[in-house]
Write an enzyme that holds these catalytic residues in place. Sequence first.
Site, PDB file in Angstrom:
ATOM      1  N   GLU A 107     -12.408  -2.027  12.242  1.00  0.00           N
ATOM      2  CA  GLU A 107     -12.362  -1.302  10.969  1.00  0.00           C
ATOM      3  C   GLU A 107     -13.500  -1.690  10.028  1.00  0.00           C
ATOM      4  O   GLU A 107     -14.190  -0.823   9.502  1.00  0.00           O
ATOM      5  CB  GLU A 107     -11.010  -1.544  10.280  1.00  0.00           C
ATOM      6  CG  GLU A 107     -10.952  -0.932   8.901  1.00  0.00           C
ATOM      7  CD  GLU A 107      -9.612  -1.126   8.195  1.00  0.00           C
ATOM      8  OE1 GLU A 107      -8.699  -1.729   8.796  1.00  0.00           O
ATOM      9  OE2 GLU A 107      -9.493  -0.678   7.040  1.00  0.00           O
ATOM     10  N   GLU A 113       0.816  -1.214   0.000  1.00  0.00           N
ATOM     11  CA  GLU A 113       0.000   0.000   0.000  1.00  0.00           C
ATOM     12  C   GLU A 113       0.849   1.264   0.000  1.00  0.00           C
ATOM     13  O   GLU A 113       0.656   2.159   0.814  1.00  0.00           O
ATOM     14  CB  GLU A 113      -0.954  -0.019   1.201  1.00  0.00           C
ATOM     15  CG  GLU A 113      -1.860  -1.233   1.195  1.00  0.00           C
ATOM     16  CD  GLU A 113      -2.911  -1.241   2.305  1.00  0.00           C
ATOM     17  OE1 GLU A 113      -2.624  -0.722   3.387  1.00  0.00           O
ATOM     18  OE2 GLU A 113      -4.003  -1.777   2.060  1.00  0.00           O
ATOM     19  N   ASP A 125      -8.532  -8.776   4.056  1.00  0.00           N
ATOM     20  CA  ASP A 125      -8.270  -7.701   5.001  1.00  0.00           C
ATOM     21  C   ASP A 125      -9.352  -7.603   6.072  1.00  0.00           C
ATOM     22  O   ASP A 125     -10.179  -6.699   6.012  1.00  0.00           O
ATOM     23  CB  ASP A 125      -8.166  -6.375   4.224  1.00  0.00           C
ATOM     24  CG  ASP A 125      -7.552  -5.262   5.067  1.00  0.00           C
ATOM     25  OD1 ASP A 125      -7.023  -5.558   6.146  1.00  0.00           O
ATOM     26  OD2 ASP A 125      -7.611  -4.098   4.631  1.00  0.00           O
TER      27      ASP A 125
HETATM   28  C1  GCU Z   1      -5.931  -2.064   5.873  1.00  0.00           C
HETATM   29  C2  GCU Z   1      -6.254  -0.747   6.499  1.00  0.00           C
HETATM   30  C3  GCU Z   1      -5.089   0.185   6.462  1.00  0.00           C
HETATM   31  C4  GCU Z   1      -3.866  -0.504   7.048  1.00  0.00           C
HETATM   32  C5  GCU Z   1      -3.618  -1.817   6.358  1.00  0.00           C
HETATM   33  C6  GCU Z   1      -2.518  -2.638   6.981  1.00  0.00           C
HETATM   34  O1  GCU Z   1      -5.774  -1.927   4.499  1.00  0.00           O
HETATM   35  O2  GCU Z   1      -7.361  -0.177   5.853  1.00  0.00           O
HETATM   36  O3  GCU Z   1      -5.424   1.330   7.185  1.00  0.00           O
HETATM   37  O4  GCU Z   1      -2.747   0.300   6.931  1.00  0.00           O
HETATM   38  O5  GCU Z   1      -4.780  -2.600   6.423  1.00  0.00           O
HETATM   39  O6  GCU Z   1      -2.836  -3.637   7.644  1.00  0.00           O
HETATM   40  O7  GCU Z   1      -1.355  -2.350   6.818  1.00  0.00           O
END
Ligand code: GCU
Length: 654
Positions: free
Chosen positions: A369, A262, A341
Amino acid sequence: MGKTDWTQLWLTYHRVFEGNCTWETVLEGFAASDAVVSNALSEFKRGMDSIGCDSDSMTLKITKSDAVPAEGYSIKGDDNGILLEASDERGLLYGVFAILRQTACGKRAAEVNETASPSNPLRMMNHWDNMDGSIERGYSGESFFFENEEIVINDRTVDYARFMASIGINGVVINNVNVKGAASYLITDRYFDKLKELSEIFEGYGIKLYMSLNFASPIEIGGMDTCDPLDSNVISWWEKKIKEVYENLPGLGGFLVKADSEGRPGPFTYGRTQADGANMLADVIAPYGGIIIWRCFVYNCTQDWRDTKTDRARAGYDYFKDLDGAYHDNVILQIKNGPMDFQIREPVSPLLGGLTKTNQMLEVQAAQEYTGHQIDLCYLIPLFKEVLDFHTHCAPGKDTVADVVSGRTMGNRLGGMAAVINTGNDMNWTGDDLAAANTYGFGRLSFNTDLTAEEIAREWIRQTLNLPAKEEDILCSMLLRSREIYERYTSPLGIGWMVTPNGHYGPSVDGYEYSRWGTYHRADHLGIGVDRTDKGTGYAQQYYPENAKLYNDPHTCPEELLLFFHHIPYTWELKTGKTLIQHIYDSHFLGEEEARGLASDWDSIKDAVPEEIYTRVKERFDLQLDNAREWRDQVNSYFYRKSGIADEKGRTIY
Ligand code: GCU
């Protein structure tokens, strides 16, 4: 509530017995001056003074005994007092908390009796706290560790450590896995003094401090132009840096790393493997006894929807399985419970137990979340239990996820469980008072994976609210029902993701369908679900044959995961005899109705709970009902319009 009136959660120590007795403490083999011992003894006094006692004078005898496993304890009461045996200070501390737990739950001293030692070597909380005080996916206020890029230490820090120790947590990562800005400087002298103070408070409660690390630190704080893990200048930079860190923070447990994920930098940028990255850091930290916890949340988040072969669910296994055995001994791979996730239901990640030569740790999310933002009630321990009990088929007789992560399967020393924690600086720590059952439950479960979700719920209720039996039963049932209720009115049958993008609260059936994250449901006018069989993305084949076979066939696939593995026509007949489309309608109507049931159950115990708690939780139930209604209506309306098939029961679908 005043600024310092935060609640004491499950360490509220309600009065259980009328009498007060004097407790004499006798220590054999332990030093009263040791910080852990002395904290344990003051906790004992604090707890017992409020819980009360049914006798005049009692003795707590604490003896060092090598017969008790590391971090374990044996506690046994009689009419004169309680004998606590442990082989180390942490065991002593956990033994004291076990006595307090049992008496707070109503046991007389003479009835106290338990022998226990942790199921998992590592039992960790991962905070996603940012240094500006915000919390990524935080639903209960701001950080109590950071404010305006400074580290905050006060009485609340100590209470936090007490809570964690009381449930057996022995490691805490204080900062977000997405390490940016000031957080990159946590490994510099800007923060060492405060970190040392924090780590000493933690150590007094048997907790090691860990931090999330920026893989690109050589660039961001070192001024270099690369962070290639095989570059000799990068390696020397890390050697110097880690030496400096340990000179200042000798008690540091190690680092958690989110790389190549990400938008976070990582070894892939330089054509290196995940093992190259993890092992380089692990070698550098090894002389100090530190460990590197490397997250497996690596996937391509820019998938084109036309590409039906790329599958985000496959990514973890695809990136990490081939390198099984290549990771050094002080590396642990941290794997999210499911391949996507933290959805309300996912299959267990095939990487857990798929790896057979690598230290593994299970990551779950207590922060809600995708499970209701600590507004909607969602007791997650049943979900965590399902994951732990899952048979991976990796080894005969010891193949559950609990076996794998505890080290029982492979005989490895490092492994365990980590939770993305759900706390913040709200006065009740978790926003929704009832969400603290997840905080408590994760710790207890990671210490003893054999506990049931109900046992944990009852322990938590007794210690937190000390309700009469009837009210306890009602609240316990609410907790135990809540996860399936949430699942019913949101996204059943394993489909997940029909949630509002980014924020992740409330429905948006197509929100992610038309974005780049690779989280499709693939609904069209004929059916819904993702084909992950051997004819589809092939994800089902990542499991051992027994599970692969089960998942590959829609007739044998566990129905609660049907749409995760298969694209199914709306007219498909489920085991109940209902069509898929009718199930979608029924589940959403039922889920919404059951959510109302939760709210009215809460009203029915109003008089037994403190007014403030009643009101805070009630406000959340009001919001949950709006949310459940919204989910019901949007999902039903969407699928009615897609399929053109009406609800058999003729209910209102907009
Ligand atoms: C999810 C979450 C993010 C987080 C990511 C992770 O995608 O929405 O906010 O950073 O998980 O576990 O690294």
